[in-house]
Design a protein around this motif. Structure first.
Motif, PDB file in Angstrom:
ATOM      1  N   SER A  45       0.843  -1.196   0.000  1.00  0.00           N
ATOM      2  CA  SER A  45       0.000   0.000   0.000  1.00  0.00           C
ATOM      3  C   SER A  45       0.877   1.244   0.000  1.00  0.00           C
ATOM      4  O   SER A  45       1.792   1.387   0.795  1.00  0.00           O
ATOM      5  CB  SER A  45      -0.949   0.007   1.209  1.00  0.00           C
ATOM      6  N   GLY A  46       0.577   2.131  -0.919  1.00  0.00           N
ATOM      7  CA  GLY A  46       1.369   3.346  -1.035  1.00  0.00           C
ATOM      8  C   GLY A  46       0.706   4.524  -0.358  1.00  0.00           C
ATOM      9  O   GLY A  46      -0.113   4.369   0.545  1.00  0.00           O
ATOM     10  N   ASP A  47       1.062   5.687  -0.816  1.00  0.00           N
ATOM     11  CA  ASP A  47       0.533   6.920  -0.271  1.00  0.00           C
ATOM     12  C   ASP A  47      -0.917   7.114  -0.702  1.00  0.00           C
ATOM     13  O   ASP A  47      -1.240   7.024  -1.881  1.00  0.00           O
ATOM     14  CB  ASP A  47       1.398   8.073  -0.754  1.00  0.00           C
ATOM     15  N   ASP A  48      -1.789   7.372   0.253  1.00  0.00           N
ATOM     16  CA  ASP A  48      -3.215   7.549  -0.038  1.00  0.00           C
ATOM     17  C   ASP A  48      -3.452   8.657  -1.057  1.00  0.00           C
ATOM     18  O   ASP A  48      -4.260   8.504  -1.980  1.00  0.00           O
ATOM     19  CB  ASP A  48      -3.967   7.890   1.262  1.00  0.00           C
ATOM     20  N   GLU A  49      -2.762   9.776  -0.884  1.00  0.00           N
ATOM     21  CA  GLU A  49      -2.981  10.911  -1.770  1.00  0.00           C
ATOM     22  C   GLU A  49      -2.535  10.586  -3.189  1.00  0.00           C
ATOM     23  O   GLU A  49      -3.192  10.982  -4.161  1.00  0.00           O
ATOM     24  CB  GLU A  49      -2.246  12.136  -1.228  1.00  0.00           C
ATOM     25  N   GLU A  50      -1.423   9.857  -3.326  1.00  0.00           N
ATOM     26  CA  GLU A  50      -0.938   9.479  -4.656  1.00  0.00           C
ATOM     27  C   GLU A  50      -1.908   8.524  -5.339  1.00  0.00           C
ATOM     28  O   GLU A  50      -2.202   8.660  -6.532  1.00  0.00           O
ATOM     29  CB  GLU A  50       0.441   8.821  -4.533  1.00  0.00           C
ATOM     30  N   THR A  51      -2.413   7.547  -4.561  1.00  0.00           N
ATOM     31  CA  THR A  51      -3.373   6.584  -5.114  1.00  0.00           C
ATOM     32  C   THR A  51      -4.657   7.287  -5.539  1.00  0.00           C
ATOM     33  O   THR A  51      -5.180   7.051  -6.634  1.00  0.00           O
ATOM     34  CB  THR A  51      -3.702   5.499  -4.074  1.00  0.00           C
ATOM     35  N   ALA A  52      -5.164   8.152  -4.697  1.00  0.00           N
ATOM     36  CA  ALA A  52      -6.394   8.888  -5.010  1.00  0.00           C
ATOM     37  C   ALA A  52      -6.190   9.802  -6.215  1.00  0.00           C
ATOM     38  O   ALA A  52      -7.078   9.928  -7.065  1.00  0.00           O
ATOM     39  CB  ALA A  52      -6.842   9.698  -3.802  1.00  0.00           C
ATOM     40  N   GLU A  53      -5.014  10.411  -6.308  1.00  0.00           N
ATOM     41  CA  GLU A  53      -4.727  11.297  -7.435  1.00  0.00           C
ATOM     42  C   GLU A  53      -4.787  10.529  -8.749  1.00  0.00           C
ATOM     43  O   GLU A  53      -5.341  11.020  -9.741  1.00  0.00           O
ATOM     44  CB  GLU A  53      -3.345  11.943  -7.243  1.00  0.00           C
ATOM     45  N   MET A  54      -4.244   9.296  -8.753  1.00  0.00           N
ATOM     46  CA  MET A  54      -4.296   8.483  -9.973  1.00  0.00           C
ATOM     47  C   MET A  54      -5.725   8.067 -10.295  1.00  0.00           C
ATOM     48  O   MET A  54      -6.142   8.088 -11.454  1.00  0.00           O
ATOM     49  CB  MET A  54      -3.395   7.250  -9.825  1.00  0.00           C
ATOM     50  N   ALA A  55      -6.477   7.676  -9.275  1.00  0.00           N
ATOM     51  CA  ALA A  55      -7.865   7.265  -9.496  1.00  0.00           C
ATOM     52  C   ALA A  55      -8.690   8.436 -10.026  1.00  0.00           C
ATOM     53  O   ALA A  55      -9.490   8.280 -10.960  1.00  0.00           O
ATOM     54  CB  ALA A  55      -8.469   6.740  -8.194  1.00  0.00           C
TER      55      ALA A  55
ATOM     56  N   VAL B 147     -11.814   2.170  -9.786  1.00  0.00           N
ATOM     57  CA  VAL B 147     -12.078   1.768  -8.405  1.00  0.00           C
ATOM     58  C   VAL B 147     -10.971   2.379  -7.562  1.00  0.00           C
ATOM     59  O   VAL B 147      -9.789   2.131  -7.806  1.00  0.00           O
ATOM     60  CB  VAL B 147     -12.060   0.233  -8.230  1.00  0.00           C
ATOM     61  N   GLY B 148     -11.331   3.198  -6.588  1.00  0.00           N
ATOM     62  CA  GLY B 148     -10.341   3.819  -5.723  1.00  0.00           C
ATOM     63  C   GLY B 148     -10.331   3.166  -4.361  1.00  0.00           C
ATOM     64  O   GLY B 148     -11.363   3.104  -3.694  1.00  0.00           O
ATOM     65  N   PHE B 149      -9.171   2.644  -3.957  1.00  0.00           N
ATOM     66  CA  PHE B 149      -9.039   1.972  -2.666  1.00  0.00           C
ATOM     67  C   PHE B 149      -8.031   2.728  -1.812  1.00  0.00           C
ATOM     68  O   PHE B 149      -6.821   2.546  -1.923  1.00  0.00           O
ATOM     69  CB  PHE B 149      -8.595   0.523  -2.878  1.00  0.00           C
ATOM     70  N   VAL B 150      -8.549   3.624  -0.976  1.00  0.00           N
ATOM     71  CA  VAL B 150      -7.722   4.421  -0.082  1.00  0.00           C
ATOM     72  C   VAL B 150      -8.354   4.418   1.304  1.00  0.00           C
ATOM     73  O   VAL B 150      -9.545   4.163   1.457  1.00  0.00           O
ATOM     74  CB  VAL B 150      -7.590   5.879  -0.596  1.00  0.00           C
ATOM     75  N   HIS B 151      -7.537   4.675   2.320  1.00  0.00           N
ATOM     76  CA  HIS B 151      -8.069   4.701   3.685  1.00  0.00           C
ATOM     77  C   HIS B 151      -8.973   5.913   3.899  1.00  0.00           C
ATOM     78  O   HIS B 151     -10.014   5.823   4.554  1.00  0.00           O
ATOM     79  CB  HIS B 151      -6.912   4.701   4.685  1.00  0.00           C
ATOM     80  N   GLU B 152      -8.552   7.050   3.339  1.00  0.00           N
ATOM     81  CA  GLU B 152      -9.330   8.282   3.466  1.00  0.00           C
ATOM     82  C   GLU B 152     -10.194   8.445   2.217  1.00  0.00           C
ATOM     83  O   GLU B 152      -9.754   9.002   1.213  1.00  0.00           O
ATOM     84  CB  GLU B 152      -8.392   9.476   3.643  1.00  0.00           C
ATOM     85  N   THR B 153     -11.418   7.959   2.299  1.00  0.00           N
ATOM     86  CA  THR B 153     -12.276   7.935   1.112  1.00  0.00           C
ATOM     87  C   THR B 153     -12.630   9.328   0.607  1.00  0.00           C
ATOM     88  O   THR B 153     -13.000   9.484  -0.556  1.00  0.00           O
ATOM     89  CB  THR B 153     -13.576   7.158   1.394  1.00  0.00           C
TER      90      THR B 153
END
Length: 196
Positions: free
Chosen positions: A132-142, A154-160
């Motif tokens: 699991s990487g950085d939430d903000e980076e993952t959300a930015e890509m999604a 599909v976005g899978f981050v802790h901070e929805t």
């Protein structure tokens, strides 16, 4: 934004009951039965206990990286983290009868390479906590994918709340399964998403 529920790889009665209760809320659109370290036969037995009840609540059930078992287990599809080439081959074999989603996306290049293989969704985030990487980076890509391409994200981050309104599916796992009241936790997430 729809809910993509990930069932933790913990084959026990409590997880099964929680899964059923969450599916009965009417908020869950898709369900991924995470395999984790389960042996294949154990995983198949576990999946069989969840597929029917989830589908009876109009939830699409996805298997974790066992595309060869989709038809025999009567699942709705599969989540694949294999190479783009293998993902494309399984799309040809299973679609359009079954859903094929692509995961293991580490970059925009990964997303575009797998997204062009006729998949039904591109999954941003990682099932394995070790990856699991950085939430903000993952959300930015999604968010970028959802705003740019037609294939659902599909976005899978802790901070929805990091996901924007264009992302089609919000994936949740321990945000609900790890709480004292999973149904209430899911309702809270849904309420927050509906404000977008």
């Amino acid at each position: 934004m729809q809910i993509y529920l990930i069932v933790p790889p913990k084959a026990d009665e409590q997880t099964q009951q929680t899964c059923l209760e969450l599916c009965q809320t009417g908020h869950v659109s898709a369900l991924l039965i995470q395999r984790g370290e389960m042996a294949e036969y154990d995983y198949f037995d576990w999946a069989k206990t969840l597929i029917g009840p989830a589908q009876s609540n109009e939830v699409a059930v996805l298997l974790d990286n066992v595309p060869q078992a989709v038809r025999s287990l009567k699942a709705d599809g599969v989540h694949i983290t294999q190479s783009a080439k293998e993902t494309g081959e399984w799309c040809k074999k299973l679609k359009p009868e079954s859903i094929v989603g692509a995961g293991e996306i580490f970059s925009r290049h990964d997303a575009m390479t797998k997204g062009e293989k006729d998949v039904d969704y591109v999954f941003f985030g990682h099932l394995d906590p070790a990856k699991s990487g950085d939430d903000e980076e993952t959300a930015e890509m999604a968010n970028w994918w959802a705003e740019t391409f037609e294939v659902p994200a599909v976005g899978f981050v802790h901070e929805t709340d990091l996901l924007n309104k264009h992302v089609e599916f919000c994936a949740v796992r321990y945000q609900v399964f790890g709480t004292e009241n999973p149904v209430a936790a899911l309702q809270k997430i849904v309420d927050e998403l509906n404000k977008k």
